[in-house]
Scaffold this active site. Structure first.
Site, PDB file in Angstrom:
ATOM      1  CD  GLU A 154       2.807  -1.168   7.919  1.00  0.00           C
ATOM      2  OE1 GLU A 154       2.855  -1.304   9.160  1.00  0.00           O
ATOM      3  OE2 GLU A 154       2.994  -0.060   7.362  1.00  0.00           O
TER       4      GLU A 154
ATOM      5  CG  ASP B  99      -0.230  -0.108   2.539  1.00  0.00           C
ATOM      6  OD1 ASP B  99       0.696  -0.926   2.642  1.00  0.00           O
ATOM      7  OD2 ASP B  99      -0.582   0.626   3.484  1.00  0.00           O
TER       8      ASP B  99
HETATM    9 ZN   LIG Z   1       5.237   3.743   6.529  1.00  0.00          ZN
HETATM   10 ZN   LIG Z   2       6.287   0.825   5.903  1.00  0.00          ZN
END
Ligand SMILES: [Zn+2]
Ligand SMILES: [Zn+2]
Length: 385
Positions: free
Chosen positions: A131, A75
């Site tokens: 994440e 991401d």
């Molecule tokens: Zn980061």
């Molecule tokens: Zn990261």
């Protein structure tokens, strides 16, 4: 392994640049996921799509045990990129500003390297979404665990680039390496009024002028000085005009720690700091958002990848990693299987290119090194079983 990885380097750069130019936010990695799937198809690597919504889990090996895993995140962040290097972000306001496209490229490199090995055992390659979410309900790592991806996995390794560390150096820590990362959203409430008649109102800005130093006093005065913790206020907002006393001041911030008792104490003390507003006739609201738990390396898994990296690159290229106050949702996977999370330095000269910054960038020459370390780790682990 390193020589074979070096031959993949142009391909890894191509992959990294493609994903960099087409960043997508957490759980919206639709094109990225399609692209990763295409790359895996080209390598004839079996994989399942739509895991943890937009994630992918590829499987290599002969299907027997043990099962080990490697993980990359995919991401991007809501940042407007300021780089101008020919493959900068195309959509406005979204940027791969943490190096996750590098992690994805490295894991695809590892897939290419491992696809040619006759592995006895199973390797899962986890391409996870989101994440950067920050809490359980926004974490791709948490969802991967919840969907059972880690149920049969005995050890898992992951890698993160570090734009501030010397290029090509590997950092491996023992025990806790990333902090628990919580947030708070609070309001200090008074009573609005005319700036010329403060005695007829209850100035929320004035109330906040007592709450803020109390917040900043928590770590140095209330937490055991031998423990690590930090509280930072990140936003503060109030008011509409010079002569209007605002009825409330909104504050939000981040709370980082490593130990459960310290974590709880930080939240409790924060509550007391805000409660000062009540002592002075005002009021407050405070919402605590519990984020990622601390990311804790398993000694065995950390030692294993440290040894592999030293064998491949030379012991002088491998260092012990200290504590980092950054959060990392690999933490959930490392609670489920023996986890070994490492960093690879990727600084470009000495020009600062901080993570989560519009000019973030990494030295791409490290991509093949990361692939080789990851691939060699699982290959050797399985061959020693
Ligand atoms: Zn980061
Ligand atoms: Zn990261």
């Amino acid at each position: 392994m390193l020589d074979r990885a070096r031959q993949l380097q142009p391909k890894l750069v191509e992959i990294r640049r493609h994903i960099h130019a087409h960043p997508e936010l957490g759980f919206r990695e639709v094109q990225t996921s399609q692209y990763v799937s295409n790359q895996l198809n080209a390598l004839h690597v079996e994989h399942q799509r739509g895991v943890a919504r937009t994630g992918i889990v590829a499987t290599l090996g002969d299907g027997s045990g043990p099962v080990v895993a490697l993980r990359a995140d995919m991401d991007a962040l809501p940042i407007e990129e300021a780089n101008d290097f020919g493959y900068e972000s195309q959509p406005p306001g979204v940027m791969q500003g943490c190096g996750h496209e590098g992690h994805t490229a490295m894991l695809l490199g590892a897939a290419g390297l491992l696809a040619q090995e006759g592995l006895h055992g199973t390797v899962k390659l986890i391409f996870q979404p989101s994440e950067e979410g920050g809490s359980e309900d926004t974490s791709g790592g948490f969802l991967m665990v919840k969907e059972g991806v880690l149920d049969d996995v005995e050890a898992i390794w992951g890698i993160h680039v570090g734009s501030g560390e010397p290029s090509g150096k590997i950092f491996v820590g023992d025990g806790a390496i990333n902090a628990a990362a919580d947030s708070f959203y609070g309001s200090v409430i008074g009573m609005g009024g005319h700036g010329a008649f403060p005695h007829r109102a209850l100035d929320a800005v004035w109330l906040t002028s007592f709450v803020l130093p109390a917040i900043y006093g928590i770590v140095p005065r209330r937490i055991d000085p031998t423990r690590q913790a930090v509280i930072s206020v990140g936003t503060i907002s109030a008011g509409t005009a010079t002569n209007i006393l605002p009825p409330k001041v909104d504050l939000s911030g981040t709370i980082r720690s490593f130990e459960p008792e310290v974590r709880q104490q930080l939240h409790d003390e924060l509550e007391r700091a805000f409660a000062l507003a009540r002592e002075m006739g005002g009021d407050y609201t405070l919402r605590h958002v519990w984020g990622y738990p601390p990311n804790v390396n398993n000694t065995e898994a950390a030692t294993f990848i440290r040894t592999v990296a030293a064998d491949l690159l030379g012991p002088e290229q491998v260092e012990r990693k200290g504590l980092s106050m950054a959060g990392e949702d690999f933490a959930y996977m490392a609670q489920k299987a023996r986890g070994g999370f490492i960093n690879i330095g990727a600084a470009i000269g000495d020009k600062p290119r901080p993570h989560h910054n519009p000019v973030f960038d990494i030295d791409e020459s490290i991509l093949c090194i990361g692939s080789a370390v990851l691939a060699e780790t699982v290959k050797r682990y399985l061959s020693e079983q």
